[in-house]
Each structure stands twice: as C-alpha cells, then as structure tokens.
Scaffold this motif. Structure first.
Motif, PDB file in Angstrom:
ATOM      1  N   THR A  58     -23.171  87.165  11.986  1.00  0.00           N
ATOM      2  CA  THR A  58     -21.419  87.496  12.403  1.00  0.00           C
ATOM      3  C   THR A  58     -21.130  86.131  12.673  1.00  0.00           C
ATOM      4  OG1 THR A  58     -22.290  89.656  13.073  1.00  0.00           O
ATOM      5  CG2 THR A  58     -20.041  88.573  14.176  1.00  0.00           C
ATOM      6  N   HIS A  59     -21.831  85.282  13.951  1.00  0.00           N
ATOM      7  CA  HIS A  59     -21.497  83.872  14.147  1.00  0.00           C
ATOM      8  C   HIS A  59     -21.402  82.081  13.457  1.00  0.00           C
ATOM      9  CE1 HIS A  59     -22.659  80.867  16.960  1.00  0.00           C
ATOM     10  NE2 HIS A  59     -21.346  80.302  17.178  1.00  0.00           N
ATOM     11  N   TYR A  60     -22.383  82.435  12.520  1.00  0.00           N
ATOM     12  CA  TYR A  60     -22.484  82.006  11.101  1.00  0.00           C
ATOM     13  C   TYR A  60     -20.936  82.047  10.560  1.00  0.00           C
ATOM     14  CZ  TYR A  60     -24.793  79.510   7.780  1.00  0.00           C
ATOM     15  OH  TYR A  60     -25.359  78.447   6.983  1.00  0.00           O
ATOM     16  N   LYS A  61     -20.671  83.850  10.091  1.00  0.00           N
ATOM     17  CA  LYS A  61     -19.579  83.767   9.636  1.00  0.00           C
ATOM     18  C   LYS A  61     -18.393  83.370   9.439  1.00  0.00           C
ATOM     19  CE  LYS A  61     -20.911  87.740   8.145  1.00  0.00           C
ATOM     20  NZ  LYS A  61     -21.132  89.570   7.766  1.00  0.00           N
ATOM     21  N   ALA A  62     -18.458  83.509  11.481  1.00  0.00           N
ATOM     22  CA  ALA A  62     -16.964  83.215  11.572  1.00  0.00           C
ATOM     23  C   ALA A  62     -17.087  81.565  11.929  1.00  0.00           C
ATOM     24  CB  ALA A  62     -17.305  83.682  13.427  1.00  0.00           C
ATOM     25  N   GLN A 146     -23.022  75.401   7.551  1.00  0.00           N
ATOM     26  CA  GLN A 146     -25.221  75.226   7.924  1.00  0.00           C
ATOM     27  C   GLN A 146     -24.431  73.894   8.739  1.00  0.00           C
ATOM     28  OE1 GLN A 146     -27.448  73.464   4.364  1.00  0.00           O
ATOM     29  NE2 GLN A 146     -28.680  75.359   5.263  1.00  0.00           N
ATOM     30  N   ARG A 147     -24.484  73.015   8.192  1.00  0.00           N
ATOM     31  CA  ARG A 147     -24.124  71.701   9.286  1.00  0.00           C
ATOM     32  C   ARG A 147     -23.622  72.217  10.703  1.00  0.00           C
ATOM     33  NH1 ARG A 147     -23.771  69.628   4.185  1.00  0.00           N
ATOM     34  NH2 ARG A 147     -21.794  69.378   4.773  1.00  0.00           N
ATOM     35  N   ALA A 148     -22.209  72.928  10.782  1.00  0.00           N
ATOM     36  CA  ALA A 148     -21.447  72.666  12.154  1.00  0.00           C
ATOM     37  C   ALA A 148     -22.338  74.119  12.624  1.00  0.00           C
ATOM     38  CB  ALA A 148     -20.382  73.633  11.420  1.00  0.00           C
ATOM     39  N   PHE A 149     -22.983  74.616  12.242  1.00  0.00           N
ATOM     40  CA  PHE A 149     -23.702  75.907  12.662  1.00  0.00           C
ATOM     41  C   PHE A 149     -24.689  75.295  12.895  1.00  0.00           C
ATOM     42  CE2 PHE A 149     -27.152  79.405  12.746  1.00  0.00           C
ATOM     43  CZ  PHE A 149     -26.416  80.128  13.387  1.00  0.00           C
TER      44      PHE A 149
END
Length: 199
Positions: A58-62, A146-149
């Motif tokens: 959910t965090h990744y999608k956000a 991906q990089r931001a996460f």
C-alpha cells in the motif's frame, strides 16, 4: 516508454503508444518531457518530506500515486497489461498482488532490514531491488517508484543513498544482468552507494 505490450496498447490514445494523460499530450516526446519534470519535482518533495507508511505494498503504491497522479488516472494502481523490456518479461498482472504480498511480508518479517551490518544490509537491498523490479507492478514509472521507496526504506534502516550520485547507465546494465540472474554488478553498485546514514 520503451515497453513491449501485448497485443493492444492499453491505456494509450487510439493508434498510438502515447499513454492517455490528464494534460492530453498526444506526442510521446512531449509527454516524456512533462513526465520527467513532474516526477522529478515530486521525487524531490519526497526527499524532504517522505510519504508516511509502513513499507508495505500500500505504501509502495502510494508513492507511485504521489509521483504520477498529476499525469495519469491510474497512478498507484496495479497494471492490467503484460509488459516486457529489453527481453525481460515482468510479472503477469494477475499475479502481481499475490507476489507483492510475499515480497512485502518478507520485508515486514525482516523488520525492514533494520539492525544489519552494511554487508548484510546490501545483500537484502539487492534482493529486494531484484524482486520489486521483476514485479514491475505499474503501467509506467516502476523505476522511479522503486528508487523513491528504496531511498525511504534505506534511511529508515539507518543508512543512506543519494540516487543522483549513482551512474544511471551502470544501474541499468546491472538491473538487466540481475534480471538474468547475475547480481554481481548490482551488488557492487549498492555496496558503493549505500552509506552509513547522516542524520
């Protein structure tokens, strides 16, 4: 947008490979420029004010939604079309949610890689990078998400990374190799780029 799609260019303007967007840009080069600028600004905001979450899917999608919602109605949503890139076939859309649950459950069980030595931490980040790359859950913008996460995850564990200092071409080569099962170069990139956090 160098993805190969099957068989219809879903989410694109008819007769084109230009993604339907909120700015109604119909030229691919112009859309790429707008997308690069908007996501650069939004990624910069995340550097100073990370998106709250518990490092789950959910965090990744956000994060994807935050980066791309000014451009695409489907920002933050799992793709519904098969995609491949440079001979790499990514996770089939019907399996994304199941695979993501496994990936992020392991991350939770490993306490988001906190408390690990640099060597062990890099090993975990390389593995996480590889599995999220193969997941490729979004229609566009997977690498930027991906990089931001990862930046947020790495800092949460007491380390740091500055993506601006990472050679993008080298990372691309390392990513392609890793998709074929060879992770030596990718590990070298992270070994050099992940540092003790400065807070």
């Amino acid at each position: 947008m160098a993805y190969s799609l099957e068989p219809v260019s879903q989410d694109c303007y008819p007769g084109t490979t230009v993604l339907v967007n909120k700015l109604n840009i119909r030229d691919e080069a112009t859309l790429n420029e707008a997308e690069a600028l908007i996501t650069y600004i939004n990624a910069s905001k995340l550097e100073y004010c990370p998106l709250e979450g518990v490092f789950d899917f959910t965090h990744y999608k956000a994060i994807h939604h935050f980066l791309f919602s000014e451009l695409y109605d489907w920002a933050g949503q799992v793709r519904k079309v098969n995609i491949s890139k440079k001979a790499t076939c990514f996770c089939r859309p019907e399996r994304i949610e199941t695979q993501a649950q496994l990936i992020f459950q392991r991350l939770k069980e490993r306490d988001c890689f906190k408390g690990l030595s640099h060597h062990d931490f890099v090993d975990e980040i390389v593995d996480f990078y590889c599995v999220t790359n193969m997941l490729h859950p979004f229609r566009e913008g997977n690498g930027r998400t991906q990089r931001a996460f990862l930046a947020q995850l790495i800092r949460n564990a007491g380390y740091d990374i500055n993506w601006a200092e990472v050679d993008g071409d080298l990372l691309m080569i390392a990513t392609i190799q890793a998709a074929q099962g060879v992770t030596d170069l990718l590990r070298s990139v992270f070994q050099e780029s992940v540092r003790e956090g400065v807070f």
